[in-house]
Design a protein around this motif. Structure first.
Motif, PDB file in Angstrom:
ATOM      1  N   GLY A   1      39.220  51.368  48.822  1.00  0.00           N
ATOM      2  CA  GLY A   1      38.866  50.438  48.094  1.00  0.00           C
ATOM      3  C   GLY A   1      38.176  49.088  49.177  1.00  0.00           C
ATOM      4  O   GLY A   1      36.638  48.887  48.439  1.00  0.00           O
ATOM      5  N   ASP A   2      38.382  48.686  49.449  1.00  0.00           N
ATOM      6  CA  ASP A   2      37.701  47.634  50.280  1.00  0.00           C
ATOM      7  C   ASP A   2      36.683  47.960  50.620  1.00  0.00           C
ATOM      8  O   ASP A   2      35.156  47.633  50.480  1.00  0.00           O
ATOM      9  CB  ASP A   2      38.665  46.421  51.469  1.00  0.00           C
ATOM     10  CG  ASP A   2      39.592  46.322  50.502  1.00  0.00           C
ATOM     11  OD1 ASP A   2      39.328  44.929  49.227  1.00  0.00           O
ATOM     12  OD2 ASP A   2      40.273  45.565  51.185  1.00  0.00           O
TER      13      ASP A   2
ATOM     14  N   ALA B   1      30.592  48.242  51.146  1.00  0.00           N
ATOM     15  CA  ALA B   1      29.489  48.714  51.508  1.00  0.00           C
ATOM     16  C   ALA B   1      28.550  48.827  50.446  1.00  0.00           C
ATOM     17  O   ALA B   1      27.321  48.715  51.329  1.00  0.00           O
ATOM     18  CB  ALA B   1      30.134  50.022  51.407  1.00  0.00           C
ATOM     19  N   GLY B   2      28.887  48.775  49.288  1.00  0.00           N
ATOM     20  CA  GLY B   2      27.113  48.228  48.364  1.00  0.00           C
ATOM     21  C   GLY B   2      27.414  47.026  48.754  1.00  0.00           C
ATOM     22  O   GLY B   2      25.933  46.423  48.491  1.00  0.00           O
TER      23      GLY B   2
ATOM     24  N   GLY C   1      23.271  45.982  50.306  1.00  0.00           N
ATOM     25  CA  GLY C   1      22.678  45.367  49.157  1.00  0.00           C
ATOM     26  C   GLY C   1      22.694  45.039  47.944  1.00  0.00           C
ATOM     27  O   GLY C   1      21.497  45.333  47.136  1.00  0.00           O
ATOM     28  N   ARG C   2      23.140  47.070  47.608  1.00  0.00           N
ATOM     29  CA  ARG C   2      23.195  47.711  46.252  1.00  0.00           C
ATOM     30  C   ARG C   2      23.447  46.168  45.497  1.00  0.00           C
ATOM     31  O   ARG C   2      23.726  46.407  43.927  1.00  0.00           O
ATOM     32  CB  ARG C   2      23.444  48.629  45.985  1.00  0.00           C
ATOM     33  CG  ARG C   2      23.030  49.476  47.602  1.00  0.00           C
ATOM     34  CD  ARG C   2      23.762  51.128  46.581  1.00  0.00           C
ATOM     35  NE  ARG C   2      24.855  50.764  47.279  1.00  0.00           N
ATOM     36  CZ  ARG C   2      24.802  51.419  48.228  1.00  0.00           C
ATOM     37  NH1 ARG C   2      24.318  51.943  48.875  1.00  0.00           N
ATOM     38  NH2 ARG C   2      26.563  51.191  48.706  1.00  0.00           N
ATOM     39  N   GLU C   3      24.789  45.124  45.600  1.00  0.00           N
ATOM     40  CA  GLU C   3      25.323  44.359  44.984  1.00  0.00           C
ATOM     41  C   GLU C   3      25.354  42.770  45.447  1.00  0.00           C
ATOM     42  O   GLU C   3      25.317  42.988  46.742  1.00  0.00           O
ATOM     43  CB  GLU C   3      26.559  44.097  45.051  1.00  0.00           C
ATOM     44  CG  GLU C   3      27.197  46.468  44.070  1.00  0.00           C
ATOM     45  CD  GLU C   3      26.942  46.346  43.051  1.00  0.00           C
ATOM     46  OE1 GLU C   3      27.029  45.589  42.034  1.00  0.00           O
ATOM     47  OE2 GLU C   3      26.923  46.884  42.522  1.00  0.00           O
ATOM     48  N   ASP C   4      24.860  41.963  44.472  1.00  0.00           N
ATOM     49  CA  ASP C   4      25.282  40.486  45.313  1.00  0.00           C
ATOM     50  C   ASP C   4      26.262  40.102  44.900  1.00  0.00           C
ATOM     51  O   ASP C   4      26.531  39.301  45.735  1.00  0.00           O
ATOM     52  CB  ASP C   4      24.260  39.570  44.145  1.00  0.00           C
ATOM     53  CG  ASP C   4      22.706  39.831  43.237  1.00  0.00           C
ATOM     54  OD1 ASP C   4      22.107  40.089  44.638  1.00  0.00           O
ATOM     55  OD2 ASP C   4      22.492  39.696  42.757  1.00  0.00           O
ATOM     56  N   SER C   5      27.055  40.779  44.859  1.00  0.00           N
ATOM     57  CA  SER C   5      28.866  40.224  45.026  1.00  0.00           C
ATOM     58  C   SER C   5      29.966  41.150  44.366  1.00  0.00           C
ATOM     59  O   SER C   5      28.949  42.357  43.933  1.00  0.00           O
ATOM     60  CB  SER C   5      29.195  38.706  44.393  1.00  0.00           C
ATOM     61  OG  SER C   5      29.069  38.951  42.880  1.00  0.00           O
TER      62      SER C   5
END
Length: 797
Positions: A195-196, A201-202, A206-210
């Motif tokens: 899960g980590d 990876a996302g 750059g798909r997620e800011d946090s």
């Protein structure tokens, strides 16, 4: 060159316009000129110039310096333009610390250099401020990093720790230095590693800011630590991740609490499903958020399909509106709510449910929803209805037979309940009796002896005759039965009491009738035996009266003739002898008194005949049907029969209306009324004149009062005391000495007049002056009054 906005503060319009043109030539954007300080400040606020030129004086040095300081306070660099080279003025301007100082007339080159130098100086100052701010920010970040109450760490993009704070180190159970350089996956729970990787990876792409997730770490001792981790990527100007900044909050206790709560919820769910009563939970908006199996069975739908729905959507519009109103009520008032409602179950049958509901709140007391438990009372209501119907039948039966019921606790002897018949019987209200000892009811035995203790469990009572004395003094004959029975799960004693006043009245009347019948038979026999010799005596007395009159006449003629013969013969001795014989025989007295004696004897025989006749009429008044009765004759007969009661204590006066029509009544009963009232009057006078030679007066009057006969009996006795006036018609009430009165005469009289003849009996009494009884009975004469059997011309009895 970048165009700069330059504020011009010049009170001389010509100079200001000249300076404006020069600024335009130098490539700047002039603002103004402002002829005064207020205008200058307004332009500074609205247009935010990059620099300001303030002409001195404005209008004097002090005003110009003040304006310069005000503009500098807003972060605008100021250059003074002085018209005077006076040392004192220049010193005052220097103290204001301007970014430049120019002297008039202005040299365009000096103006350009001064503006550029001032702007550069301002830029350097701002850079220095930013450096100081950055240093302070770094200091504060380091302080937060080290002293934060939560774990903080920096990682390389591939997940190795660059630095960690002490809180994070303690959280994962390792020294901070040991963690630096280690991979993030080394201290994570094996189940969390995949899960980590997915989450990071996302983030790195750059798909997620946090990324925020809850995960487990493993301490060296194998203990699991739950943390809520918020990971943010720190990027360079090209957007490439330089490092990862992670903030970890220890939520082990919360997760443990959640686990315990989930276990409790699971246990509660099992309890709910095991319950036979439908149970539900709804949110403040009325949506069902939890239902148990019993509710599912009742509704005939699955729990999942019912969740999120409202009562209006599950049942009907009317039921939904009713329940919504109940929801608003409990959400506003809190507390516990109970009410009954009729709903259709899955099979379409109407069921009656009692809903017990309560509101539940959060820690701040805000309503979070309603929990309800439904109890199906359809069958119990049917049983209750059947029981109520049976109780109502029993109540009506007991009321119909006029049974008074007293329910008493056998241990405390306290009255717990009474029915309306019991209230009426004992003359006290239910409120007066409840909670009182059964001894407050005045019971006495048939002999009038008061029963002070409660006769309950000491012995069985079955149809035992007693007397009950009401608070108003009235005595009521009763029969009582006491039975023990269970009431609401407890043993109680039920006193069942019947008023037998009417039965006692009938018994008294029957006894009187039997007595009169016996007296009548005896009187008839005596009258028959007396009547025959009385006729002989009467006939012989009439014969003797006639014979004595002839004998007296013959004796007078014989005496006169003998005297005449003796005188004629001159025989004086014979005449003297005849006269002596008359005197010796007292002939003159006999001739005078004998007729009077015979006349009185005949009158006495007539009176004996009248008394015998009155006795026969009084003792044989008639049958059970009402017949026409000559009331005046009845009064006269009663007066004769009762003469022995009144003749020694009173004179009797009759004022009888001889024009009265006959009264249709029961002759024997009416004779009893007359006799009772007359005897009571005689006794009242006897009590008053006792020990004296005085006599009272009894006056009997008959008259018509509309459709009623009015019979008045007045006496001059002692009168009736005020305290006894309400009780004189009560059975067994008497003021006479023992053996002289039974207390039944006026009770019988009242029953005969009111119940049997539809009349009324009243009285008026004055202490020491006497009493007057007034009896009113209808004349009758209609159908059913006994007139059908009365032949034309036949005299009433």
């Amino acid at each position: 060159m970048e165009r700069r906005r330059v504020l011009v503060a010049e009170d001389d319009l010509a100079s200001g316009e000249s300076l404006r043109r020069e600024l335009v030539r130098l490539g700047h954007q002039p603002v103004g000129p402002a002829p005064d300080a207020a205008t200058a400040m307004d332009l500074a606020v609205r247009l935010a110039p990059d620099i300001a030129l303030v002409s001195i004086p404005f209008p004097d040095v002090a005003a110009g310096v003040a304006l310069g300081k005000a503009l500098a306070g807003r972060g605008i660099p100021v250059v003074f333009v002085a018209a005077s080279r006076d040392g004192e003025s220049l010193a005052a301007l220097a103290e204001a610390r301007p970014y430049g100082l120019l002297l008039k007339p202005l040299d365009p080159y000096q103006l350009a250099v001064s503006l550029e130098g001032a702007l550069r100086l301002r830029a350097e100052e701002q850079l220095a401020d930013r450096c100081r701010d950055l240093s302070e920010s770094e200091r504060r970040f380091r302080a937060v990093f080290e002293q934060a109450g939560i774990g903080v760490n920096r990682q390389t993009p591939d997940g190795r720790y660059l630095e960690v704070n002490e809180r994070f180190a303690r959280m994962v159970g390792r020294p901070a230095l040991e963690l630096v350089g280690r991979a993030h996956a080394d201290i994570s729970h094996p189940d969390e590693r995949e899960g980590d990787r997915t989450a990071l990876a996302g983030l790195l792409a750059g798909r997620e800011d946090s990324v925020v997730r809850e995960k487990r770490y493993l301490r060296p001792d194998g203990t699991e630590v739950w943390a809520r981790v918020n990971v943010t990527a720190v990027r360079d100007p090209e957007g490439r991740p330089e490092c990862l900044l992670a903030v970890a909050e220890d939520i082990t206790d919360r997760r443990r609490t959640e686990t315990e709560l989930n276990n409790q919820l699971s246990f509660q769910r099992s309890l709910m499903d095991a319950a036979v009563n439908p149970i539900y939970v709804q949110d403040p908006a009325g949506h069902y958020v939890s239902l148990n199996r019993a509710f599912e069975t009742f509704l005939g739908v699955s729990i999942q399909s019912a969740l999120g729905l409202t009562a209006r959507e599950i049942f009907s519009e009317e039921v939904g509106e009713f329940l919504a109103e109940k929801d608003r009520e409990i959400l506003e008032t809190d507390g516990v709510q109970q009410f009954e409602i009729a709903l259709e179950n899955a099979s379409g049958r109407e069921r009656h449910l009692v809903l017990n509901r309560a509101r539940f709140d959060d820690a701040e007391g805000r309503p979070q929803g309603i929990v309800g438990v439904a109890t199906d009372v359809t069958d119990s209501k049917r049983v209750e209805k059947d029981l109520r119907d049976e109780q109502e039948v029993l109540r009506r039966i007991l009321t119909g037979v006029q049974a008074g019921i007293f329910i008493i606790d056998p241990k405390t002897r306290i009255i717990e309940d009474v029915n309306p018949v019991a209230e009426e019987l004992c003359g006290q209200s239910r409120e007066q009796l409840l909670g009182k000892s059964c001894g407050v009811i005045d019971w006495s035995d048939q002999g009038g002896r008061r029963i002070t203790a409660c006769v309950l469990a000491e012995r069985n009572l079955v149809n035992e005759e007693m007397r009950l004395t009401r608070p108003d003094g009235r005595t009521v004959p009763i029969i009582k039965t006491v039975v023990a029975a269970m009431r609401r799960g407890k043993l109680k004693l039920f006193e069942i009491v019947f008023d037998i006043s009417e039965r006692k009245t009938l018994e008294r009347q029957l006894a009187v009738a039997q007595k009169l019948e016996s007296v009548g038979e005896l009187a008839a026999g005596i009258a028959h035996e007396i009547n025959t010799p009385t006729q002989y005596i009467g006939d012989n007395l009439h014969f003797l009266s006639t014979a004595f009159a002839g004998l007296a006449a013959a004796l007078e003629k014989t005496t006169a003739l003998a005297g005449e013969l003796a005188r004629t013969a001159g025989d004086a001795e014979a005449a003297t002898a005849i006269e002596a014989a008359r005197r010796e025989a007292d002939v003159d007295f006999l001739l005078d008194e004998a007729p009077r004696a015979l006349e009185q004897s005949v009158e006495g025989v007539a009176r004996v005949t009248a008394i015998v006749s009155a006795m026969k009429k009084f003792s044989h008044p008639g049958g059970e049907d009402k017949v026409a009765v000559d009331i005046n004759a009845a009064v006269e007969n009663t007066v004769i029969v009762a003469k022995n009661e009144w003749k020694y204590v009173a004179d009797l006066s009759l004022d009888l209306d001889r024009t009265l029509p006959p009264v249709f009544c029961l002759p024997g009963d009416f004779n009893q009324v007359l006799l009772n009232i007359l005897v009571n009057a005689a006794h009242a006078i006897a009590d008053k004149v006792k020990g004296t030679a005085e006599k009272g007066v009894i006056t009997i009057r008959t008259e018509a009062d509309g459709e009623f006969l009015k019979l008045t009996v007045a006496d001059t006795g002692a009168g009736i005391p005020e305290a006894n006036r309400r009780k004189i018609f009560d059975p067994f009430f008497t003021t006479k000495e023992v053996g002289k009165g039974t207390g039944q005469g006026l009770a019988i009289t009242h029953n005969i007049v009111v119940s049997k003849h539809g009349g009324s009996i009243d009285f008026d009494s004055e202490a020491g002056r006497g009493t007057t009884f007034v009896v009113r009975v209808p004349f009758g004469g209609g159908e059913g009054d006994g007139t059908a059997g009365l032949a034309a011309g036949e005299e009433p009895l």
